[in-house]
Design a protein around this motif. Structure first.
Motif, PDB file in Angstrom:
ATOM      1  N   VAL A 246       0.848  -1.193   0.000  1.00  0.00           N
ATOM      2  CA  VAL A 246       0.000   0.000   0.000  1.00  0.00           C
ATOM      3  C   VAL A 246       0.882   1.242   0.000  1.00  0.00           C
ATOM      4  O   VAL A 246       1.677   1.451   0.915  1.00  0.00           O
ATOM      5  CB  VAL A 246      -0.958   0.022   1.209  1.00  0.00           C
ATOM      6  N   ASP A 247       0.746   2.056  -1.031  1.00  0.00           N
ATOM      7  CA  ASP A 247       1.511   3.297  -1.132  1.00  0.00           C
ATOM      8  C   ASP A 247       0.762   4.427  -0.425  1.00  0.00           C
ATOM      9  O   ASP A 247       1.298   5.111   0.440  1.00  0.00           O
ATOM     10  CB  ASP A 247       1.739   3.652  -2.600  1.00  0.00           C
ATOM     11  N   ARG A 248      -0.496   4.618  -0.801  1.00  0.00           N
ATOM     12  CA  ARG A 248      -1.320   5.660  -0.188  1.00  0.00           C
ATOM     13  C   ARG A 248      -2.723   5.130   0.044  1.00  0.00           C
ATOM     14  O   ARG A 248      -3.216   4.284  -0.721  1.00  0.00           O
ATOM     15  CB  ARG A 248      -1.394   6.907  -1.085  1.00  0.00           C
ATOM     16  N   ALA A 249      -3.366   5.635   1.091  1.00  0.00           N
ATOM     17  CA  ALA A 249      -4.752   5.274   1.384  1.00  0.00           C
ATOM     18  C   ALA A 249      -5.553   6.551   1.606  1.00  0.00           C
ATOM     19  O   ALA A 249      -5.055   7.503   2.217  1.00  0.00           O
ATOM     20  CB  ALA A 249      -4.834   4.376   2.616  1.00  0.00           C
TER      21      ALA A 249
ATOM     22  N   ARG B  29      14.668  -3.766  -8.184  1.00  0.00           N
ATOM     23  CA  ARG B  29      14.976  -4.687  -7.094  1.00  0.00           C
ATOM     24  C   ARG B  29      16.071  -4.068  -6.220  1.00  0.00           C
ATOM     25  O   ARG B  29      16.948  -3.380  -6.728  1.00  0.00           O
ATOM     26  CB  ARG B  29      15.479  -6.025  -7.647  1.00  0.00           C
ATOM     27  N   TRP B  30      15.986  -4.323  -4.924  1.00  0.00           N
ATOM     28  CA  TRP B  30      17.062  -3.907  -4.026  1.00  0.00           C
ATOM     29  C   TRP B  30      17.721  -5.161  -3.471  1.00  0.00           C
ATOM     30  O   TRP B  30      17.094  -5.943  -2.766  1.00  0.00           O
ATOM     31  CB  TRP B  30      16.544  -3.031  -2.899  1.00  0.00           C
ATOM     32  N   GLY B  31      18.991  -5.345  -3.802  1.00  0.00           N
ATOM     33  CA  GLY B  31      19.680  -6.548  -3.374  1.00  0.00           C
ATOM     34  C   GLY B  31      19.039  -7.778  -3.992  1.00  0.00           C
ATOM     35  O   GLY B  31      18.704  -7.811  -5.170  1.00  0.00           O
ATOM     36  N   GLU B  32      18.827  -8.800  -3.172  1.00  0.00           N
ATOM     37  CA  GLU B  32      18.273 -10.061  -3.670  1.00  0.00           C
ATOM     38  C   GLU B  32      16.768 -10.162  -3.473  1.00  0.00           C
ATOM     39  O   GLU B  32      16.093 -10.847  -4.235  1.00  0.00           O
ATOM     40  CB  GLU B  32      18.963 -11.240  -2.957  1.00  0.00           C
ATOM     41  N   SER B  33      16.216  -9.463  -2.463  1.00  0.00           N
ATOM     42  CA  SER B  33      14.801  -9.687  -2.155  1.00  0.00           C
ATOM     43  C   SER B  33      13.998  -8.417  -1.890  1.00  0.00           C
ATOM     44  O   SER B  33      12.820  -8.494  -1.556  1.00  0.00           O
ATOM     45  CB  SER B  33      14.671 -10.617  -0.938  1.00  0.00           C
ATOM     46  N   GLY B  34      14.607  -7.250  -2.010  1.00  0.00           N
ATOM     47  CA  GLY B  34      13.886  -6.010  -1.756  1.00  0.00           C
ATOM     48  C   GLY B  34      13.294  -5.418  -3.020  1.00  0.00           C
ATOM     49  O   GLY B  34      13.711  -5.731  -4.135  1.00  0.00           O
ATOM     50  N   LEU B  35      12.311  -4.547  -2.835  1.00  0.00           N
ATOM     51  CA  LEU B  35      11.671  -3.864  -3.957  1.00  0.00           C
ATOM     52  C   LEU B  35      11.616  -2.369  -3.681  1.00  0.00           C
ATOM     53  O   LEU B  35      11.342  -1.942  -2.555  1.00  0.00           O
ATOM     54  CB  LEU B  35      10.250  -4.393  -4.193  1.00  0.00           C
ATOM     55  N   MET B  36      11.869  -1.574  -4.723  1.00  0.00           N
ATOM     56  CA  MET B  36      11.831  -0.123  -4.627  1.00  0.00           C
ATOM     57  C   MET B  36      10.756   0.401  -5.567  1.00  0.00           C
ATOM     58  O   MET B  36      10.494  -0.177  -6.625  1.00  0.00           O
ATOM     59  CB  MET B  36      13.191   0.479  -4.985  1.00  0.00           C
ATOM     60  N   ASN B  37      10.131   1.531  -5.167  1.00  0.00           N
ATOM     61  CA  ASN B  37       9.073   2.104  -5.994  1.00  0.00           C
ATOM     62  C   ASN B  37       9.639   3.122  -6.982  1.00  0.00           C
ATOM     63  O   ASN B  37      10.853   3.314  -7.078  1.00  0.00           O
ATOM     64  CB  ASN B  37       7.973   2.719  -5.118  1.00  0.00           C
ATOM     65  N   THR B  38       8.746   3.787  -7.683  1.00  0.00           N
ATOM     66  CA  THR B  38       9.173   4.727  -8.728  1.00  0.00           C
ATOM     67  C   THR B  38       9.827   5.977  -8.157  1.00  0.00           C
ATOM     68  O   THR B  38      10.436   6.740  -8.901  1.00  0.00           O
ATOM     69  CB  THR B  38       7.967   5.132  -9.586  1.00  0.00           C
ATOM     70  N   ARG B  39       9.696   6.208  -6.859  1.00  0.00           N
ATOM     71  CA  ARG B  39      10.358   7.352  -6.214  1.00  0.00           C
ATOM     72  C   ARG B  39      11.716   6.961  -5.639  1.00  0.00           C
ATOM     73  O   ARG B  39      12.361   7.763  -4.967  1.00  0.00           O
ATOM     74  CB  ARG B  39       9.463   7.923  -5.110  1.00  0.00           C
TER      75      ARG B  39
ATOM     76  N   VAL C 290      21.791   5.179  -4.116  1.00  0.00           N
ATOM     77  CA  VAL C 290      21.890   4.299  -5.282  1.00  0.00           C
ATOM     78  C   VAL C 290      20.730   4.553  -6.238  1.00  0.00           C
ATOM     79  O   VAL C 290      20.910   4.597  -7.466  1.00  0.00           O
ATOM     80  CB  VAL C 290      21.928   2.820  -4.835  1.00  0.00           C
ATOM     81  N   ALA C 291      19.540   4.725  -5.682  1.00  0.00           N
ATOM     82  CA  ALA C 291      18.374   4.987  -6.528  1.00  0.00           C
ATOM     83  C   ALA C 291      18.535   6.300  -7.283  1.00  0.00           C
ATOM     84  O   ALA C 291      18.111   6.415  -8.445  1.00  0.00           O
ATOM     85  CB  ALA C 291      17.112   5.018  -5.671  1.00  0.00           C
TER      86      ALA C 291
END
Length: 273
Positions: free
Chosen positions: A110-113, A135-145, A173-174
């Motif tokens: 959930v990004d925003r509610a 992807r961040w590392g092996e198992s992380g996820l990053m959004n468009t920001r 890094v992003a």
């Protein structure tokens, strides 16, 4: 002496009679006409207060209905309902919408509610999900920001670019990825990986597998040098190129797959890794 005391007593008695005489018209005014309107206004105000309290009690019924809106791919309505269930004891008017929104935004993905009341005893919830951009590392996820929103994702889309760096450097890094991606795309190259090692050295990996070594110093200038000078070499002979090393004061070197060759002469590399 006795005459003086009698005169003082008569004087005090006269002042008391004079004070009572002044108060009598005021008392008569309140009794005959001034007090009744005041009591009437007070009664009216009390009546309005009782009616308002009755309306609040009547309308502030417990939350009974929940409507969930939005485009869902990762979040389920059941997850939303489980959060809202914690607020069902609150009334329609007294429910804390800000607290409910904050709780909803703790749900993974959930990004925003957005939360609003729906007459007569419901709430309407609109959910916006994160869009996974890297992807961040092996198992992380990053959004468009460029924000790390999920550290341990169950499903990792392998087509996403991969960002790697020490803990706490996610934003750094992003930032380089977001700045480099459109520049490289402009010369026909897709950026698939950005790495920052523990020593602070940067390396990019292109979609064709070619590594671009930028080192620790003058990273923006070295990236510009790659785009302006080295990228034509890589584009023309991508299958033969293993890496491009830009850790030089001027120029660059190319590591070939086989046999190893140097694309152009360059100065000695700096000892910055």
């Amino acid at each position: 002496m006795m005459g003086t005391r009698k005169r003082n007593r008569r004087k005090a008695g006269g002042e008391q009679l004079d004070l009572l005489g002044r108060l009598q018209p005021l008392v008569a005014s309140l009794t005959n006409g001034g007090l009744r309107p005041a009591l009437g206004v007070l009664a009216l105000m009390l009546g309005i207060g009782v009616m308002a309290w009755g309306l609040v009690v009547s309308f502030d019924r417990p939350i009974g209905k929940v409507e969930v809106g939005g485009q869902f791919q990762r979040v389920t309505p059941l997850q939303v309902e489980e959060v809202v269930a914690q607020f069902r004891g609150s009334g329609f008017l007294s429910v804390d919408l800000a607290a409910l929104r904050t709780s909803l935004e703790t749900i993974p993905w959930v990004d925003r509610a957005r939360v609003e009341r729906k007459w007569p005893n419901g709430v309407r919830v609109f959910i916006t999900e994160h869009v996974a951009a890297a992807r961040w590392g092996e198992s992380g996820l990053m959004n468009t920001r460029g924000e790390l929103f999920l550290k341990e994702a169950r499903h990792i889309p392998q087509e996403l670019p991969q960002l790697i760096g020490p803990s706490g450097t996610e934003a750094q890094v992003a930032k380089l990825y977001l700045e480099s991606y459109p520049r490289l795309l402009g010369v026909g190259m897709r950026l698939s990986k950005v790495e920052l090692d523990a020593r602070g050295a940067w390396q990019l990996t292109l979609g064709n597998g070619v590594m671009v070594r930028l080192g620790r110093q003058d990273v923006p200038a070295r990236l510009e040098r790659f785009i302006a000078v080295a990228s034509p070499v890589v584009a023309a002979r991508a299958a033969e190129v293993s890496y491009v090393d830009l850790r030089y004061s001027n120029g660059f070197s190319v590591g070939w797959n086989a046999p190893a060759r140097v694309a152009r002469d360059a100065e000695e590399p700096r000892s910055d890794g």
